[in-house]
Design a protein around this motif. Structure first.
Motif, PDB file in Angstrom:
ATOM      1  N   THR A   1       0.794  -1.222   0.000  1.00  0.00           N
ATOM      2  CA  THR A   1       0.000   0.000   0.000  1.00  0.00           C
ATOM      3  C   THR A   1       0.829   1.276   0.000  1.00  0.00           C
ATOM      4  O   THR A   1       0.313   2.343  -0.298  1.00  0.00           O
ATOM      5  N   ASP A   2       2.099   1.179   0.371  1.00  0.00           N
ATOM      6  CA  ASP A   2       2.983   2.327   0.179  1.00  0.00           C
ATOM      7  C   ASP A   2       3.077   2.533  -1.326  1.00  0.00           C
ATOM      8  O   ASP A   2       3.250   1.564  -2.072  1.00  0.00           O
ATOM      9  N   LEU A   3       2.970   3.770  -1.787  1.00  0.00           N
ATOM     10  CA  LEU A   3       2.905   3.981  -3.236  1.00  0.00           C
ATOM     11  C   LEU A   3       4.119   3.369  -3.949  1.00  0.00           C
ATOM     12  O   LEU A   3       3.964   2.688  -4.966  1.00  0.00           O
ATOM     13  N   GLY A   4       5.295   3.599  -3.392  1.00  0.00           N
ATOM     14  CA  GLY A   4       6.498   3.055  -4.015  1.00  0.00           C
ATOM     15  C   GLY A   4       6.464   1.540  -4.060  1.00  0.00           C
ATOM     16  O   GLY A   4       6.778   0.907  -5.076  1.00  0.00           O
ATOM     17  N   GLU A   5       6.079   0.932  -2.947  1.00  0.00           N
ATOM     18  CA  GLU A   5       5.998  -0.531  -2.889  1.00  0.00           C
ATOM     19  C   GLU A   5       4.926  -1.051  -3.844  1.00  0.00           C
ATOM     20  O   GLU A   5       5.084  -2.099  -4.475  1.00  0.00           O
ATOM     21  N   TYR A   6       3.825  -0.326  -3.922  1.00  0.00           N
ATOM     22  CA  TYR A   6       2.738  -0.730  -4.830  1.00  0.00           C
ATOM     23  C   TYR A   6       3.236  -0.727  -6.282  1.00  0.00           C
ATOM     24  O   TYR A   6       2.987  -1.661  -7.043  1.00  0.00           O
ATOM     25  N   ILE A   7       3.977   0.327  -6.630  1.00  0.00           N
ATOM     26  CA  ILE A   7       4.506   0.428  -7.993  1.00  0.00           C
ATOM     27  C   ILE A   7       5.383  -0.776  -8.318  1.00  0.00           C
ATOM     28  O   ILE A   7       5.254  -1.411  -9.365  1.00  0.00           O
ATOM     29  N   ILE A   8       6.298  -1.110  -7.410  1.00  0.00           N
ATOM     30  CA  ILE A   8       7.199  -2.217  -7.732  1.00  0.00           C
ATOM     31  C   ILE A   8       6.509  -3.571  -7.590  1.00  0.00           C
ATOM     32  O   ILE A   8       6.919  -4.540  -8.228  1.00  0.00           O
ATOM     33  N   GLN A   9       5.445  -3.626  -6.807  1.00  0.00           N
ATOM     34  CA  GLN A   9       4.680  -4.882  -6.785  1.00  0.00           C
ATOM     35  C   GLN A   9       4.037  -5.097  -8.155  1.00  0.00           C
ATOM     36  O   GLN A   9       4.038  -6.213  -8.681  1.00  0.00           O
ATOM     37  N   LEU A  10       3.508  -4.033  -8.739  1.00  0.00           N
ATOM     38  CA  LEU A  10       2.952  -4.158 -10.089  1.00  0.00           C
ATOM     39  C   LEU A  10       4.034  -4.568 -11.081  1.00  0.00           C
ATOM     40  O   LEU A  10       3.804  -5.368 -11.986  1.00  0.00           O
TER      41      LEU A  10
END
Lengths: 261, 217, 473
Positions: C134-143
């Protein structure tokens, strides 16, 4: 016995010059610049023959045994002097910061290392901080920029001293580059073990040098200077490279580092 | 007690050159340290604390309005809504301090925890910390934590006498006024933000887009 | 997480050729450094705080078993549960068990480096749960199906355009079909998509910046508010933390907090500093019904007893990597495991094995900038040098480097032979290089001359010239 002045510094100290291996091999002119600067400042100078290198390549490669052997050699060769001075923050940082920690289980050598460390200095900071040198008699009519070599800066606190001394050189203008405190990518054996990373770092550094609009790059460590000069030449830059001591001693008749005669 | 627990503790003790737990005489000293917490280094706070609180909060883009009495809070809330073209629907924390406010009839007020699509919440702060412009909010029956995070606009009512100088002063008040730690203590310093896209700061990441403090007194 | 640290050389070479990475890193670097500088300059007490913080951590580490037990007791008395794990495997099993018992489908996650150590996302997916960063940065790299490349800015290696592409590819299923190209729209779209996830998750997993022995609280420090939605909305809150995270009191944590945000992002305080203590109380209107803490060792207790124990002071601010010229050149993925940069070059060998990560402590110029900016005064260069020593003792150094070093040392320890050999060598090199003043190519010096010319030596060594001068005098 030498006497002391009011700062507690010896008035005519006997200095052992630690030449450093790179100056010995590549740029003796820096050694002669150191000799001149120290003698002009009233030092009696000796250059022990039993010196090669400070042992840093071994120490930083994890080879503690060879590093210790070389350290013992340096200690034995230099402990008789009032001071040990060398034209490199890196090598003198090795002696000052690391020799004492190399003998954790040997009290005798640890003591000798600590005593040597205490009286070991990098050239420019020694001139300024210990001898209190205020002015130099040199002329260099160029715009220079100064790279702060990492060990000198962070292990020996060398930052203001070279600038103060260079401020005394007639005709010299200092243009600070951006990120003068960022590593040039030399790092001893690093630059050949990780050449691609080193290349990026030195290319970034050369960009900062170029953007400073200086015509000459100065520094206090020959390793970094060889690295940056080599890259400047590779990029066909016309920036000249000297060790700061050469400029301060007025020994700039010799072509700059990496330039033809 | 789990085997892993014993293993981890045994490894720690071995690493610390011990064979078992600390001697009672040592734990007594450590327990005393826990029971009588000591402040360490507190940065100097220049000038008057309320002023410092306001300027620090504004420097992190918290909007502040100061009113003289609790009676004026309703007006200040209304001004915030109008300024940001928000409809007059509020979720107000069921805090006695807020219930006593003579709210304007214009508002539709609900007193509950937050829902995902709430637009504006009003809560009361336990303290304000001048050092950094930080609000201290405690969870409890009168202050649901979700109100601090789900709505787009978070309005916080802070009484001026609740402003302290340092974080340590807030802890001292907390220990004095509450028998035990609430489930959640929120230290809030500005509106929600992120810099995860090319280090560009953007407010309103997951939490409130705007933080409005109404300082009373 | 599976380590690829042994591939450092290849991975760094690839990274150096990536123009997008260069652009992204170039944008981030200056900002991080300047913001930290401004924040530190504005706080005269910074050095005093640094000293105090170091003492607090050393005191805690020296009594770590005591403080962990006190912490555990405090968590339990607040109604929470503490689970201990020696290994990442044990930790994963504990977390999966909690999720199963909760009847969870969706698990929201706040940023946690310990979670990365555990490889918790993969484990959750394999067990049939839907982990959502849910952290934006983490979300980006999860995608992007990538690991973080920075410990506080996990997507620092991504450019805005790359993020636009990722969102466009993954968000159409939510009916969000427009390409969002500007930062506010990108952030807003993530907010919309993740809001639903926050509200529907049964379990929320966060890390912990600190654990407080006095109160049994776990602390997270964030800017977005995602961590707070993660630890407040689901029925179950799981905290994952390394055992070194404990500090004694609220006062102690206050001291370290003054260093953390300033060192990380240059903020005086991050937007949200949140203390969670147990599950919701019976009178509370919201909050999780269950509160679990998973304490992970994973090699930390080993470090406590050896020459690397100072590494346990690390508060994961990222200042070392923000100031590391090697990290800035190659980015975080080159390091191949969870922790990049200087702190990672110490931790990775200690956690996954020096033989599997030998390049990490070596790929450093020992320039010392990391140590200079570390708020916890961790002597990172000294530790990297110690790891090199270990590697040398374990004969991990490549043969050629070892042989060259041995040969050099043979001469360096014999000054007269050295001077003879160098006198001859430099005379030859000096005369070969005289005309141009430098070499573009030189046998056995490819490492040097691939990237730069080699300035030619003057031809005579200083020792020789000086003796000559002396005799002439």
């Amino acid at each position: 016995m030498p006497s002391s002045n009011e700062n507690g510094a010896l008035t005519r100290p006997h200095v052992g010059l630690f030449v450093t291996c790179l100056v010995d091999l590549f740029r003796p002119n820096v050694g002669f610049a150191a000799v001149k600067l120290l003698e002009d400042a009233g030092c009696t100078l000796s250059v022990p023959e039993m010196q090669t290198c400070c042992g840093q390549p071994a120490y930083n490669s994890g080879d503690a045994t060879n590093a210790r052997d070389i350290a013992r050699q340096v200690i034995a060769a230099f402990e008789e002097f009032d001071y040990v001075v060398g034209p490199s923050g890196s090598c003198m940082g090795m002696i000052r910061a690391h020799y004492p920690e190399m003998f954790p289980t040997d009290a005798l050598w640890r003591g000798r290392a600590a005593r040597l460390a205490e009286k070991s200095y990098e050239l420019l900071s020694f001139l300024r901080d210990v001898l209190g040198v205020e002015c130099v008699h040199a002329r260099y009519e160029e715009t220079v920029t100064y790279h702060d070599s990492c060990s000198g800066l962070r292990e020996m606190g060398i930052k203001a001293q070279p600038r103060a001394l260079l401020g005394q050189v007639n005709g010299l203008t200092l243009n600070e580059m951006n990120e003068s405190e960022v590593c040039c990518g030399f790092g001893g054996t690093f630059c050949v073990k990780y050449p691609k990373i080193s290349e990026r770092m030195v290319a970034d550094k050369v960009q900062s040098i170029t953007e400073s609009d200086a015509t000459t790059l100065l520094g206090g460590d020959l390793g970094c200077l060889l690295n940056m000069a080599g890259r400047l030449k590779r990029e066909k830059s016309r920036v000249k490279v000297y060790h700061a001591a050469e400029v301060l001693a007025g020994l700039t008749d010799l072509p700059p580092i990496g330039d033809p005669k | 007690m789990s085997a892993a627990r014993e293993r981890v503790l045994a490894n720690i003790r071995t690493a610390l050159n011990r064979t078992g737990p600390l001697a009672d005489s040592v734990t007594a000293v450590l327990d005393a340290r826990l029971e009588n917490p000591r402040a360490n280094v507190k940065p100097a706070v220049d000038g008057e604390v309320v002023q410092q609180f306001l300027s620090k909060l504004e420097s992190v883009h918290g909007a502040v309005v100061r009113v003289a009495t609790m009676e004026k809070v309703s007006e200040a809330v209304d001004a915030h809504l109008q300024q940001n073209a928000l409809s007059p629907e509020l979720v107000v924390a069921p805090d006695p301090l807020l219930e006593d406010i003579p709210w304007s009839n214009r508002f539709a007020i609900e007193r509950r925890a937050a829902k995902g699509d709430d637009r504006v919440s009003v809560t009361a702060a336990f303290a304000g910390i001048a050092e950094t412009g930080t609000l201290v909010l405690l969870s409890g029956a009168e202050s649901p934590t979700t109100l601090n995070f789900l709505p787009e606009d978070h309005i916080v009512v802070l009484k001026v006498e609740r402003i302290v100088t340092h974080m340590e002063d807030a802890w001292a008040r907390l220990r004095k006024e509450r028998a035990k730690m609430p489930r959640t203590v929120n230290l809030i310093t500005g509106p929600s933000k992120t810099a995860d896209v090319e280090q560009t700061i953007q407010e309103g990441a997951h939490g409130p887009r705007r933080l409005r403090v109404i300082l009373v007194g | 997480m599976q380590s690829r640290a042994h591939e450092f050389k290849q991975r760094s070479a690839t990274a150096l050729l990536d123009p997008e990475l260069k652009r992204a890193m170039g944008k981030a670097k200056g900002g991080f450094q300047q913001k930290r500088r401004n924040a530190v300059d504005a706080l005269p007490e910074f050095e005093a705080l640094r000293q105090a913080a170091r003492e607090i951590k050393e005191h805690t580490l020296h009594n770590l078993d005591f403080y962990l037990e006190r912490y555990e007791r405090a968590v339990q008395s607040a109604g929470g549960q503490v689970h201990w794990a020696s290994t990442t495997q044990e930790a994963r099993e504990i977390i999966l068990e909690i999720c199963r018992n909760a009847g969870a489908k969706r698990v929201t996650k706040g940023k946690s480096m310990v979670g990365e150590e555990m490889g918790i996302n993969e484990a959750l997916e394999q067990a049939g749960f839907e982990p959502v960063e849910t952290d934006l940065g983490e979300y980006i790299i999860q995608l992007a199906k990538e690991p973080p490349s920075h410990i506080i800015a996990p997507a620092v290696h991504k450019t805005k355009d790359q993020i636009t592409d990722l969102f466009h590819a993954h968000h159409q299923k939510y009916g969000l079909t427009d390409r969002v190209t500007e930062v506010p729209a990108i952030v807003n779209e993530a907010r919309t998509v993740l809001r639903e996830k926050f509200l529907s998750a049964e379990v929320g997993i966060t890390g912990a910046n600190f654990l407080i022995a006095e109160t049994g609280s776990s602390i997270i420090v964030t800017n977005e508010g995602n961590g707070d939605l993660t630890n407040t909305l689901p029925r179950v809150h799981i905290v994952t933390a390394g055992i070194e995270k404990v500090v004694p009191t609220l006062e102690d944590v206050s001291t370290i907090l003054r260093l953390l945000a300033r060192s990380a992002t240059g903020q005086e305080m991050s937007v949200y500093t949140t203390l969670s203590t147990g599950p919701k109380r019976k009178e509370d209107l919201d909050g999780p019904g269950e509160y679990h803490v998973v304490l992970l060792d994973n090699g930390r207790s080993q470090m406590l007893g050896n020459e690397f124990h100072e590494m346990l002071r690390c508060i994961r601010c990222g200042a070392c990597m923000n100031h590391c010229p090697v990290y800035q050149s190659v980015g975080g993925h080159a390091y191949g495991w969870v922790y990049p940069g200087p702190m990672g070059s110490v931790l990775t060998p200690l956690m996954v094995g020096l033989d599997k990560s030998f390049d990490l402590p070596n790929a450093c110029t020992l320039n010392g900038r990391c140590k200079e900016v570390c708020p916890m005064s961790i002597p990172l260069p000294d530790m990297l040098r110690k790891l090199r020593q270990r590697g040398h003792e374990q004969r991990l150094t490549p043969f050629r480097a070892r042989a060259a070093l041995g040969l050099w040392a043979y001469f360096a320890k014999r000054p007269r032979l050295y001077q003879l050999a160098t006198r001859l060598g430099m005379a030859v090199l000096g005369s070969l290089g005289k005309r141009r003043g430098r070499f573009r190519r030189l046998p056995f010096a490819g490492g040097w001359t691939d990237a730069r010319d080699l300035p030619a030596p003057q031809g005579v060594t200083f020792q020789t010239a000086f003796r000559k001068r002396g005799s002439q005098k």
